[in-house]
Design a protein around this motif. Structure first.
Motif, short mmCIF file in Angstrom:
data_model
loop_
_atom_site.label_atom_id
_atom_site.label_comp_id
_atom_site.label_asym_id
_atom_site.label_seq_id
_atom_site.Cartn_x
_atom_site.Cartn_y
_atom_site.Cartn_z
N ASP A 346 0.82 -1.21 0.00
CA ASP A 346 0.00 0.00 0.00
C ASP A 346 0.85 1.26 0.00
N LYS A 347 1.87 1.29 0.87
CA LYS A 347 2.65 2.52 1.07
C LYS A 347 3.56 2.84 -0.11
N PHE A 348 4.27 1.81 -0.59
CA PHE A 348 5.32 2.06 -1.58
C PHE A 348 4.96 1.62 -3.00
N GLY A 349 3.76 1.05 -3.17
CA GLY A 349 3.36 0.62 -4.50
C GLY A 349 4.15 -0.58 -4.99
N TRP A 350 4.71 -1.37 -4.06
CA TRP A 350 5.50 -2.54 -4.44
C TRP A 350 4.60 -3.65 -4.98
N SER A 351 5.19 -4.53 -5.77
CA SER A 351 4.48 -5.73 -6.21
C SER A 351 4.32 -6.66 -5.01
N HIS A 352 3.38 -7.60 -5.13
CA HIS A 352 3.16 -8.56 -4.05
C HIS A 352 4.44 -9.35 -3.75
N LYS A 353 5.10 -9.82 -4.82
CA LYS A 353 6.29 -10.65 -4.63
C LYS A 353 7.43 -9.88 -3.96
N LYS A 354 7.60 -8.61 -4.34
CA LYS A 354 8.67 -7.80 -3.72
C LYS A 354 8.38 -7.61 -2.23
N SER A 355 7.12 -7.33 -1.90
CA SER A 355 6.73 -7.12 -0.51
C SER A 355 6.93 -8.39 0.32
N VAL A 356 6.55 -9.54 -0.25
CA VAL A 356 6.74 -10.83 0.45
C VAL A 356 8.23 -11.09 0.66
N THR A 357 9.03 -10.81 -0.37
CA THR A 357 10.48 -11.06 -0.27
C THR A 357 11.12 -10.20 0.81
N VAL A 358 10.75 -8.91 0.86
CA VAL A 358 11.34 -8.01 1.86
C VAL A 358 10.89 -8.39 3.27
N VAL A 359 9.59 -8.52 3.47
CA VAL A 359 9.06 -8.85 4.80
C VAL A 359 9.49 -10.25 5.23
N GLY A 360 9.27 -11.22 4.35
CA GLY A 360 9.61 -12.60 4.67
C GLY A 360 11.11 -12.79 4.88
N GLY A 361 11.90 -12.15 4.02
CA GLY A 361 13.36 -12.26 4.14
C GLY A 361 13.87 -11.67 5.44
N ALA A 362 13.41 -10.44 5.75
CA ALA A 362 13.85 -9.78 6.99
C ALA A 362 13.39 -10.57 8.22
N SER A 363 12.15 -11.05 8.19
CA SER A 363 11.61 -11.83 9.32
C SER A 363 12.41 -13.10 9.53
N ALA A 364 12.67 -13.81 8.43
CA ALA A 364 13.39 -15.08 8.52
C ALA A 364 14.80 -14.89 9.05
N VAL A 365 15.51 -13.87 8.54
CA VAL A 365 16.89 -13.62 8.98
C VAL A 365 16.95 -13.30 10.47
N LEU A 366 16.06 -12.41 10.93
CA LEU A 366 16.04 -12.06 12.36
C LEU A 366 15.64 -13.26 13.21
N SER A 367 14.65 -14.00 12.75
CA SER A 367 14.17 -15.16 13.48
C SER A 367 15.27 -16.21 13.61
N LEU A 368 15.97 -16.48 12.53
CA LEU A 368 17.06 -17.46 12.54
C LEU A 368 18.22 -17.00 13.42
N ALA A 369 18.51 -15.70 13.39
CA ALA A 369 19.63 -15.17 14.18
C ALA A 369 19.36 -15.28 15.68
N GLY A 486 6.43 9.16 8.45
CA GLY A 486 7.04 10.33 7.83
C GLY A 486 7.51 10.12 6.40
N ILE A 487 7.66 8.86 5.98
CA ILE A 487 8.10 8.57 4.61
C ILE A 487 6.94 8.81 3.64
N LYS A 488 7.25 9.50 2.55
CA LYS A 488 6.20 9.84 1.58
C LYS A 488 5.69 8.59 0.88
N ALA A 489 4.38 8.49 0.75
CA ALA A 489 3.76 7.32 0.11
C ALA A 489 3.93 7.38 -1.39
N HIS A 490 3.82 6.23 -2.05
CA HIS A 490 3.86 6.15 -3.51
C HIS A 490 2.70 6.96 -4.07
#
Length: 500
Positions: A346-369, A486-490
């Motif tokens: 919603d905020k950045f106008g990203w594709s579904h796959k990009k959003s999943v990759t960013v959220v899922g990737g960050a979550s997985a890395v932190l969770s594993l660490a 504070g970050i400007k929306a797409h």
């Protein structure tokens, strides 16, 4: 213009997903223990009152905000009240953190399905769980534990496969498979449990009312707190799910189905768990009160001990129990991840796959660490406590009072909208509950939690652990919400605000 927003294939898809989110690990091990601690059968009175005065009103509010303003919490709240976007981001970050510590519990349940085949936990289930399986160290011990890492990798791969499928081919499909499977598995488990010797004693303990506890305010707060967490309300999940509904969806009808389905499952869980605890009490010659343990202790320490005493039947019960935990957890983690994924789209106008990759990737890395180490159980316990008792409650309180106390005309709009499209009409009673009962009960719970944490701390954990992984998480919600607001929306997504 932004791309066409995804939608459920039918209202039944939404209802199943909402039930899948509400029915999670907590229903299976938390509700029986909470009800036992707070008056047994008598607890059902404050529980039902809390369900009617706070559970359903807040569920309906989440539904109408998401469905009317078509967005994840930050977008929906901004379109409703321009100053409320930060509240939405607070809720998104709460879901982000919940997903990170929910995954390891899911991984543990998955491992225990395998252990149930051979009763690998042996005689001393507590020592096996803490020392052999988790390999818990003292203090902050970041020593790597390979099998915890492997389990987490499998959970995150499964979660990401579902999330990449989107709303229909991922979330909806997963729930269509998992919810019927969960109902069948848990029903078989309960049917087997109630036939065990001593089951009646366990059920008597669960249902026998202790009316004297009704005078204790903490019992009522426990009821409101449990309903609130159990139904997945107030922290963005139901707002997000409702945003994928069509314009004329029956909101209150769906809400009643979801709420009562969740409560029915909790009652079923209580019958099953206490039947088994009654069996254990009889087998060991002690009262049921001495074998009841709450939270993780019940799932991974007490239950394996019971299973080991049941012979071949124990193997079946163990596989069904941990299988149910795992399946219930999958549907919940999917709903939790969908909130930040949808918010970034919603905020950045990203594709579904990009959003999943960013959220899922960050979550997985932190969770594993964090949770592939010997301090995994400490991190789960501390982060869970601060996130639920402060993060979730504070975000919900803000979302309610922003609408009902400071923007009353918006409340009137929501009331008109929900009644125009729903079968079960809400009136001034709904407004009163949201304006007075729900916020006040949550504010009292929040104040008591903060006072307890500041004066007594949490558990036996050292100061650094509580500050960094407890209060630090709360600070992350606040700072993150401020920055993201504070970050400007797409541009394409800003334009849709004018249409809502």
């Amino acid at each position: 213009m932004s791309a066409q927003r995804e939608s459920w294939s039918a209202r039944s898809g939404f209802i199943l997903a909402a039930i899948g989110s509400a029915v999670g690990l907590g229903n299976i091990w938390r509700f029986p223990y909470v009800s036992y601690e707070n008056g047994g059968g008598a607890f059902f009175v404050p529980y039902l009152i809390a369900l009617m005065t706070a559970g359903f009103p807040l569920l309906f509010l989440d539904y109408v905000v998401g469905q009317k303003y078509k967005g994840a919490p930050p977008t929906a709240y901004r379109r409703m009240i321009k100053s409320a976007e930060g509240i939405g981001w607070w809720q998104v970050l709460v879901c982000f953190i919940v997903g990170i510590f929910y995954a390891p519990i899911l991984s543990w349940a998955g491992h225990y399905i395998l252990y149930a085949f051979s009763h690998a936990w042996g005689e001393d289930t507590e020592s096996f769980f803490s020392h052999s399986y988790l390999q818990s160290g003292k203090g902050l011990d970041f020593t790597f534990v390979p099998h915890l890492f492997v389990g987490l990798v499998i959970v995150w791969i499964l979660a990401l496969i579902i999330m990449y499928g989107g709303i229909r081919k991922g979330v909806e499909l997963a729930n269509k498979i998992c919810i019927p499977l969960l109902i069948v598995m848990f029903s078989v488990l309960v049917a087997r449990a109630v036939m065990l010797p001593g089951a009646i004693e366990g059920l008597n303990t669960f249902f026998t009312p202790d009316w004297t506890k009704m005078a204790n305010p903490k019992v009522w707060l426990a009821a409101y707190g449990h309903v609130f967490f159990s139904m997945s309300i107030g922290f963005g999940i139901m707002v997000t799910y409702a945003s994928y509904l069509n314009r004329n969806a029956n909101l209150t009808g769906s809400g009643l189905v979801v709420g009562f389905a969740n409560s029915s499952f909790e009652l079923l869980a209580g019958i099953g768990i206490f039947s088994v605890l009654g069996f254990m009490a009889q087998a060991s010659g002690v009262p049921v009160s001495e074998v009841v343990k709450g939270s993780i202790g019940l799932a991974f320490v007490a239950f394996p001990k019971i299973i080991s005493t049941m012979g071949d039947a124990g193997t079946i019960v163990g596989i069904l129990f941990f299988g149910s935990l795992f399946v219930a957890g999958i549907t919940s983690i999917v709903s939790i991840l969908q909130v930040p994924i949808s918010a970034l789209q919603d905020k950045f106008g990203w594709s579904h796959k990009k959003s999943v990759t960013v959220v899922g990737g960050a979550s997985a890395v932190l969770s594993l660490a964090l949770f592939s180490t010997r301090t995994a159980i400490t991190f789960v316990d501390v982060i869970d406590n601060f996130t639920n008792n402060i993060g979730v409650v504070f975000g919900a309180v803000l979302s309610i009072i922003w609408v009902t106390w400071f923007n009353r005309p918006v409340m009137e709009k929501l009331l008109t909208h929900i009644n125009a499209i729903s079968s079960f009409k809400v009136g001034k009673g709904w407004v009163f509950m949201l304006t007075v009962v729900t916020p006040l009960s949550l504010i009292i719970a929040l104040v008591l939690s903060i006072k307890s944490l500041l004066t007594e701390g949490y558990g036996d954990y050292d100061f650094v652990t509580q500050v960094v992984f407890g209060w630090g998480v709360v600070a992350f919600f606040a700072v993150g919400a401020f920055i993201l607001t504070g970050i400007k929306a797409h541009p394409s997504h800003e334009n849709t605000d004018k249409e809502s």
